[in-house]
Scaffold this active site. Structure first.
Site, short mmCIF file in Angstrom:
data_model
loop_
_atom_site.label_atom_id
_atom_site.label_comp_id
_atom_site.label_asym_id
_atom_site.label_seq_id
_atom_site.Cartn_x
_atom_site.Cartn_y
_atom_site.Cartn_z
N ARG A 12 5.26 -23.28 -47.20
CA ARG A 12 4.57 -24.51 -46.80
C ARG A 12 4.46 -25.46 -48.01
O ARG A 12 4.63 -26.65 -47.90
CB ARG A 12 3.15 -24.22 -46.28
CG ARG A 12 2.98 -23.18 -45.18
CD ARG A 12 3.29 -23.72 -43.81
NE ARG A 12 4.69 -23.90 -43.58
CZ ARG A 12 5.57 -22.91 -43.42
NH1 ARG A 12 5.21 -21.66 -43.46
NH2 ARG A 12 6.85 -23.18 -43.22
N THR A 50 -5.32 -33.75 -33.15
CA THR A 50 -5.88 -32.39 -33.21
C THR A 50 -6.17 -31.91 -31.80
O THR A 50 -6.58 -32.68 -30.94
CB THR A 50 -7.16 -32.31 -34.08
OG1 THR A 50 -7.82 -31.05 -33.82
CG2 THR A 50 -8.13 -33.44 -33.82
N HIS A 82 -10.14 -27.48 -44.51
CA HIS A 82 -9.50 -26.16 -44.49
C HIS A 82 -8.69 -25.85 -45.74
O HIS A 82 -7.82 -25.00 -45.72
CB HIS A 82 -8.61 -26.03 -43.24
CG HIS A 82 -9.40 -26.00 -41.97
ND1 HIS A 82 -8.86 -26.21 -40.73
CD2 HIS A 82 -10.73 -25.79 -41.76
CE1 HIS A 82 -9.82 -26.13 -39.81
NE2 HIS A 82 -10.95 -25.88 -40.41
N VAL A 101 -3.79 -29.10 -44.50
CA VAL A 101 -3.72 -28.54 -45.85
C VAL A 101 -2.60 -29.23 -46.64
O VAL A 101 -2.42 -28.95 -47.82
CB VAL A 101 -3.53 -27.01 -45.80
CG1 VAL A 101 -4.76 -26.36 -45.18
CG2 VAL A 101 -2.28 -26.59 -45.01
P1 NAD Z 1 -3.03 -28.15 -33.46
O1 NAD Z 1 -1.64 -27.75 -33.78
O2 NAD Z 1 -3.91 -27.20 -32.78
O3 NAD Z 1 -2.94 -29.45 -32.57
C1 NAD Z 1 -2.04 -30.47 -32.91
C2 NAD Z 1 -2.35 -31.67 -32.05
O4 NAD Z 1 -1.48 -32.70 -32.49
C3 NAD Z 1 -2.08 -31.44 -30.56
O5 NAD Z 1 -3.19 -31.90 -29.82
C4 NAD Z 1 -0.84 -32.28 -30.30
O6 NAD Z 1 -0.83 -32.84 -29.00
C5 NAD Z 1 -0.98 -33.36 -31.36
N1 NAD Z 1 0.25 -34.03 -31.75
C6 NAD Z 1 1.51 -33.55 -31.75
N2 NAD Z 1 2.37 -34.49 -32.18
C7 NAD Z 1 1.63 -35.58 -32.46
C8 NAD Z 1 1.93 -36.88 -32.95
N3 NAD Z 1 3.18 -37.25 -33.24
N4 NAD Z 1 0.91 -37.77 -33.14
C9 NAD Z 1 -0.37 -37.42 -32.84
N5 NAD Z 1 -0.71 -36.20 -32.38
C10 NAD Z 1 0.27 -35.31 -32.20
O7 NAD Z 1 -3.64 -28.70 -34.82
P2 NAD Z 1 -5.14 -28.77 -35.35
O8 NAD Z 1 -6.04 -29.13 -34.24
O9 NAD Z 1 -5.08 -29.61 -36.57
O10 NAD Z 1 -5.48 -27.27 -35.79
C11 NAD Z 1 -4.53 -26.60 -36.58
C12 NAD Z 1 -5.00 -25.83 -37.77
O11 NAD Z 1 -3.81 -25.41 -38.50
C13 NAD Z 1 -5.80 -26.66 -38.74
O12 NAD Z 1 -6.88 -25.89 -39.09
C14 NAD Z 1 -4.90 -26.87 -39.96
O13 NAD Z 1 -5.55 -26.45 -41.14
C15 NAD Z 1 -3.71 -25.96 -39.80
N6 NAD Z 1 -2.39 -26.68 -39.91
C16 NAD Z 1 -2.23 -27.68 -40.82
C17 NAD Z 1 -1.02 -28.35 -40.90
C18 NAD Z 1 -0.87 -29.45 -41.94
O14 NAD Z 1 -1.54 -29.41 -42.97
N7 NAD Z 1 0.00 -30.45 -41.70
C19 NAD Z 1 0.01 -28.04 -40.05
C20 NAD Z 1 -0.18 -27.00 -39.12
C21 NAD Z 1 -1.40 -26.33 -39.07
#
Ligand code: NAD
Length: 233
Positions: free
Chosen positions: A57, A171, A105, A89
Site C-alpha cells: 500500500r 464512505t 485510522h 490512510v
Molecule cells: P468503503 O470501501 O467501505 O466504502 C467506499 C465508498 O466509496 C462506497 O460507499 C462507494 O460507493 C464509494 N465510492 C466508490 N467510488 C467512488 C467515487 N469515485 N467517488 C465517491 N465515492 C466512491 O470505505 P470506507 O467507508 O472509507 O471504509 C474503509 C476503511 O478501509 C477505512 O477505515 C479506511 O481506513 C480503509 N481504507 C483506506 C483506503 C485509503 O486510504 N485510500 C483505501 C481502502 C480502505
C-alpha cells in the site's frame, strides 16, 4: 469568521486516483480477508504478511496522485474554514495541499512501536521484521486495526460538533466508530453526502441530508464552485 465546513472522507474519494476502496464485491481488501491484514489477531498470526500488505500500500502511494476532488477541497479552503476528517490512510489530501487533515485510522507513511504507541515516526520505505524503535521494540504500521481504539476520535468529535456544514464523501458509513461521528454534528445543519452508492446509516437517517449520487472527482468540483459563488453573491 469564516463558515466552517467539516468534510468526512472515506476510501471512495481516492478511488479515482487508482486506490481500491475497502471491501470489493468479493468482500476482500486487495485480495485479503480484512481480519488477516487489519486486526491485532492477524498481526499475531502472520507479521510478515501484514508488513507486506502495508508495504505494498505504501509503495502504491508513489504511483498515485490527488484527483480533482482532493484538489477542489484545497480550493474550498481558500474561502472557508475547512476541516478534513479522513478514514483514509493514504496521503492524497496532504499532497493536494488540504490544510487541517485529521487521520482517524492512521497513516501509511508512519510507523509506531509495538511497545509504546506514542512512539510514532515517519517511514517512507518497506517496513520489515527486525526494524526496531530506539528502545529495541518492533515497529508496526501506524494504522488503527479492527478492534483497536481510535485515539483521534475525541478530537474529531470536537471538530464536527462546531461545524456549520458537513460533507461526507466516498464512505460506506459502515466502519464504526467513524460512521457514528455524524451524530455529533449540530442537529439542524445541512449534511451533503456524495457517493455513487450512498448508504444511510442510523446516525445519518436523522439528519438533514442532501444526497448527491455520483463520483467525487466529478461532483466535488461542482459543489466547491457553487459554494464559492454563493460567497460572492
Ligand atoms: P468503503 O470501501 O467501505 O466504502 C467506499 C465508498 O466509496 C462506497 O460507499 C462507494 O460507493 C464509494 N465510492 C466508490 N467510488 C467512488 C467515487 N469515485 N467517488 C465517491 N465515492 C466512491 O470505505 P470506507 O467507508 O472509507 O471504509 C474503509 C476503511 O478501509 C477505512 O477505515 C479506511 O481506513 C480503509 N481504507 C483506506 C483506503 C485509503 O486510504 N485510500 C483505501 C481502502 C480502505
Amino acid at each position: 469568521m469564516k463558515t466552517k465546513i467539516v468534510i468526512l472522507t472515506g476510501a471512495g474519494i481516492s478511488a479515482e486516483s487508482g486506490i481500491q476502496t475497502f471491501r470489493g464485491a468479493d468482500g476482500l481488501w486487495e485480495g485479503h480477508d480484512v481480519m488477516e491484514v487489519a486486526s491485532p489477531a492477524g498481526w499475531q498470526a502472520n507479521q510478515e504478511l501484514v508488513l507486506k500488505f502495508y508495504n505494498d500500500r505504501r509503495r502504491q502511494l508513489l504511483d498515485v496522485k490527488p484527483n480533482k476532488a482532493h484538489l477542489a477541497i484545497t480550493e474550498l479552503s481558500n474561502h472557508y474554514d475547512v476541516n478534513v476528517i479522513t478514514q483514509n490512510v493514504d496521503d492524497l489530501h496532504e499532497r493536494a495541499g488540504n490544510p487541517n487533515v485529521l487521520h482517524l485510522h492512521g497513516e501509511l507513511r508512519k510507523v509506531r512501536s509495538v511497545y509504546d504507541p506514542s512512539h510514532i515516526q515517519h517511514w517512507e520505505t518497506d517496513l520489515n521484521q527486525g526494524d526496531l524503535c530506539p528502545y529495541g521494540h518492533q515497529l508496526r504500521p501506524h494504522i488503527v486495526w479492527f478492534g483497536e481504539a481510535v485515539p483521534m476520535l475525541d478530537r474529531a468529535i470536537d471538530i464536527i460538533s462546531t461545524a456549520d456544514f458537513v460533507w461526507i464523501i466516498g464512505t460506506s458509513m459502515k466502519v464504526y466508530p467513524a460512521a457514528s461521528l455524524i451524530a455529533y454534528a449540530p442537529p439542524k445543519i445541512e449534511v451533503s453526502y456524495i457517493d455513487p452508492f450512498p448508504q444511510i446509516n442510523a446516525e445519518l437517517a436523522v439528519k438533514n441530508v442532501n444526497v448527491i449520487r455520483g463520483n467525487a472527482a466529478t461532483e466535488i468540483p461542482i459543489l466547491v464552485e457553487n459554494c464559492i459563488k454563493n460567497l460572492n453573491n
